[in-house]
Each structure stands twice: as structure tokens, then as C-alpha cells.
Write a protein that holds these residues in place. Structure first.
Motif, PDB file in Angstrom:
ATOM      1  N   THR A 187       0.832  -1.207   0.000  1.00  0.00           N
ATOM      2  CA  THR A 187       0.000   0.000   0.000  1.00  0.00           C
ATOM      3  C   THR A 187       0.867   1.258   0.000  1.00  0.00           C
ATOM      4  O   THR A 187       0.615   2.204  -0.759  1.00  0.00           O
ATOM      5  CB  THR A 187      -0.937  -0.001   1.222  1.00  0.00           C
ATOM      6  OG1 THR A 187      -1.769  -1.158   1.178  1.00  0.00           O
ATOM      7  CG2 THR A 187      -1.814   1.249   1.242  1.00  0.00           C
ATOM      8  N   HIS A 188       1.885   1.260   0.825  1.00  0.00           N
ATOM      9  CA  HIS A 188       2.794   2.406   0.911  1.00  0.00           C
ATOM     10  C   HIS A 188       3.457   2.692  -0.436  1.00  0.00           C
ATOM     11  O   HIS A 188       3.483   3.844  -0.909  1.00  0.00           O
ATOM     12  CB  HIS A 188       3.856   2.135   1.981  1.00  0.00           C
ATOM     13  CG  HIS A 188       4.962   3.128   2.037  1.00  0.00           C
ATOM     14  ND1 HIS A 188       4.815   4.385   2.574  1.00  0.00           N
ATOM     15  CD2 HIS A 188       6.248   3.063   1.597  1.00  0.00           C
ATOM     16  CE1 HIS A 188       5.958   5.042   2.472  1.00  0.00           C
ATOM     17  NE2 HIS A 188       6.849   4.268   1.881  1.00  0.00           N
ATOM     18  N   ASN A 247       1.060   3.764  -3.333  1.00  0.00           N
ATOM     19  CA  ASN A 247       0.630   5.149  -3.121  1.00  0.00           C
ATOM     20  C   ASN A 247       1.709   6.135  -3.560  1.00  0.00           C
ATOM     21  O   ASN A 247       1.409   7.217  -4.085  1.00  0.00           O
ATOM     22  CB  ASN A 247       0.288   5.374  -1.652  1.00  0.00           C
ATOM     23  CG  ASN A 247      -1.035   4.758  -1.250  1.00  0.00           C
ATOM     24  OD1 ASN A 247      -1.840   4.385  -2.103  1.00  0.00           O
ATOM     25  ND2 ASN A 247      -1.276   4.610   0.044  1.00  0.00           N
ATOM     26  N   ALA A 295      -1.484   0.683  -8.402  1.00  0.00           N
ATOM     27  CA  ALA A 295      -2.352   1.299  -7.395  1.00  0.00           C
ATOM     28  C   ALA A 295      -3.816   1.158  -7.792  1.00  0.00           C
ATOM     29  O   ALA A 295      -4.679   0.918  -6.943  1.00  0.00           O
ATOM     30  CB  ALA A 295      -1.983   2.777  -7.227  1.00  0.00           C
ATOM     31  N   LYS A 317      -6.308  -0.960  -5.096  1.00  0.00           N
ATOM     32  CA  LYS A 317      -7.388  -0.297  -4.352  1.00  0.00           C
ATOM     33  C   LYS A 317      -8.603  -1.215  -4.204  1.00  0.00           C
ATOM     34  O   LYS A 317      -9.478  -0.980  -3.359  1.00  0.00           O
ATOM     35  CB  LYS A 317      -7.784   1.020  -5.023  1.00  0.00           C
ATOM     36  CG  LYS A 317      -8.589   0.887  -6.303  1.00  0.00           C
ATOM     37  CD  LYS A 317      -8.953   2.257  -6.874  1.00  0.00           C
ATOM     38  CE  LYS A 317      -9.942   2.164  -8.025  1.00  0.00           C
ATOM     39  NZ  LYS A 317      -9.408   1.441  -9.192  1.00  0.00           N
TER      40      LYS A 317
END
Length: 306
Positions: A88-89, A92, A160, A164
């Protein structure tokens, strides 16, 4: 390919596996232009502290990449949480990511495959995951790469825009399945994917991967895969969190680059049939299964009492 995806490598307490994984990554084309992020989970027990510290000291010496950043967790968050938060990091920050665990040996062309596929399918919502591992398929005439429904977790990449859609809540996933979806999700009953969902629900595993595959499946997503594996998993030696000591999934890593990618966005029927056939017969006949079971029991006994 100037805008290369960052590489996330998740490590814990296996220094020898980690060194081998990194040494193979260093030999990849594009390695010296790629950013490497090493996520080191904190020790779960006192017994693990020495090996965690050894890996962290080694990680600080790693070269051969555009940059190397080591992220040291202060506490043990577990593999699933480490991967979910790390992926996720990075997506993003960079919009895409290549993901390795500490027991994966790569072809010299693995990073090239990932980056080319990430560029090629960046705008196609249906394509949600790129896998680099593939079973030892026997079918003739498979294309160099193909689309398939299931997501392999031994070396993979995503964007990404796809990540999501990751749904960590297993109850929300389960609610969307009916009998036919369960059958298709399980490759017509040839693989225990649904059992893995049930085991996660029961607290018997903590798999991020089965929830990611379920998230992709329920969105009608596709995964890109090579016909000849670009990854060999060396974790099936009894050292892994979710692995037994077995050789069912051993492969010869391809020494050739993937130069052909599908333009039609649909599951490849021939590849699906070959995978289903492999999964159906992967454990061999009754005698072969018995021999494997006895071998595993002996090795567990030796480990326990050594």
C-alpha cells in the motif's frame, strides 16, 4: 522503460534464503536502475532476535540497485500485515510495485518481464496482477505469456488502480460467493483455494494472498503469467510460514526473456486447461502420495527432536 517499478522485498528470520534471493535479484537486467525496499519484520520471539538482527545488518550492506532502503519494524506485525502495508505504501508513492518474499530465486529477465508488463497493461482495468511463477506445465504450444484468473504470490506485481480493490475483510468476500463461483474460484475443484478462505475465516491461516486472489476474482480481473516460470521458490524446505517440505511445485527457471504478450484481454483457454490438469494430478498416485507423506513426517520428527 525509464519509470521502473520499485521492488518490495519482505524478510524475517531466514538470512541464507534472503542472501540467495537478493543475489539473484542483483543479476537481473534493470536491477541497477531499480529501487529496492527491504521490509524487515520485528522478531516474534527472543529466539528469532539474532537472525532478525543478522538480516538487518546484511540488508544495510546490499548494493547493486539504484537505491536500497531498509524499513525495520519495531514489533512483529506478521507477514500478511507487513505485505499489505508495504505494498500500500509503495503503490501510493509510485503507482505500481514489484513484490518479492525472502525465498524466491529469479531469472535474469524477471524484472524486465514485470516492468514491461506493468507498462503495457497500465491502462487496462481488467488486468489486475502480474505473476512470475508458473507450474511445470506439460502442454505444448502455450504462448510465452497468457491471462488466467488466479493470482500467484511467488513474485508478483500490481498497480495502485488494481490494489485499491483489495478487500481484507474475509466476511465481505465470502458474502459474494455462490456455489458456481466457488467452483470456478477453485479451478473446478482442483485446487483448495476455497478451503484457504475458510481456514482464514477460522483463524487457521493469515494469508493475504488468498484474499488478494478473491478480490481479483470477484472483480472479474485477469492475471498475466509466463508459460515458463521466471521464479523458483526455495522456501518449501520446512522453513516457511505456510510451507511444507515438498517438491511438487519445483520448476526450472526460464533463461529466456518473455518477448510476447497477449493483446486480447481474456483468459487463455489452453493455459487454463493445462493448469487445471497440473493441479488435478500434482500429488501423483496413491503410492506417490503415501511416500511423500511419510517423508514429510520423518522430516518434521527430525526437526522437532534435533
Amino acid at each position: 522503460m525509464q519509470n521502473l517499478a520499485p521492488i518490495a522485498l519482505f524478510v524475517y528470520n531466514r538470512p541464507d534464503h534472503t542472501r540467495r534471493t537478493i543475489s539473484y535479484l542483483q543479476k537481473n537486467l534493470l536491477a541497477d536502475d531499480s529501487r529496492l525496499f527491504i521490509f524487515s519484520d520485528g522478531a516474534k520471539t527472543k529466539a528469532d532476535e539474532a537472525k532478525v538482527d543478522e538480516i538487518r545488518r546484511y540488508a544495510q550492506t546490499v548494493t547493486g540497485f539504484k537505491s536500497v532502503k531498509v524499513i525495520e519494524r519495531e514489533t512483529n506485525v506478521g507477514l500478511a500485515n507487513s505485505i499489505i502495508s508495504g505494498v500500500t505504501h509503495l503503490v501510493n508513492d509510485y503507482g505500481k510495485v514489484i513484490v518479492f518474499e525472502d525465498d524466491l530465486l529469479s531469472s535474469p529477465y524477471t524484472l524486465q518481464y514485470f516492468n514491461e508488463a506493468l507498462d503495457r497493461y497500465a491502462a487496462y482495468e481488467e488486468v489486475m496482477h502480474i505473476g512470475a511463477y508458473m507450474y511445470n506445465l506439460k502442454a505444448q504450444g502455450l504462448t510465452q505469456s497468457f491471462f488466467y484468473r488466479a493470482a500467484t504470490s511467488w513474485g508478483w506485481a500490481t498497480w495502485a488502480r488494481a490494489w485499491k480493490n483489495f478487500e481484507p475483510d474475509v466476511d465481505k468476500l465470502i458474502q459474494q460467493f455462490d456455489k458456481e463461483k466457488i467452483n470456478q474460484f477453485s479451478i473446478e475443484g482442483t485446487m483448495n483455494f476455497w478451503k484457504q478462505i475458510q481456514q482464514f475465516k477460522a483463524g487457521k491461516n493469515n494469508s493475504w494472498a488468498i484474499r488478494w486472489y478473491a478480490s481479483i476474482f470477484l472483480k472479474g480481473g485477469l492475471t498475466l503469467n509466463p508459460a515458463h516460470s521466471l521464479i523458483q521458490n526455495i522456501g518449501h524446505d520446512g522453513t516457511g510460514v505456510h510451507s511444507n517440505n515438498e517438491d511438487i511445485y519445483q520448476v526450472q527457471v526460464s533463461r529466456q526473456p518473455v518477448t510476447w504478450f497477449p493483446s486480447v484481454l481474456q483468459e487463455d483457454e489452453k493455459a487454463y486447461s493445462a493448469i487445471k490438469q497440473f493441479l488435478k494430478n500434482r500429488k501423483g498416485n496413491l503410492w506417490e502420495r503415501g511416500v511423500r507423506f511419510v517423508k514429510q513426517m520423518k522430516e518434521k520428527y527430525l526437526i522437532k527432536y534435533s
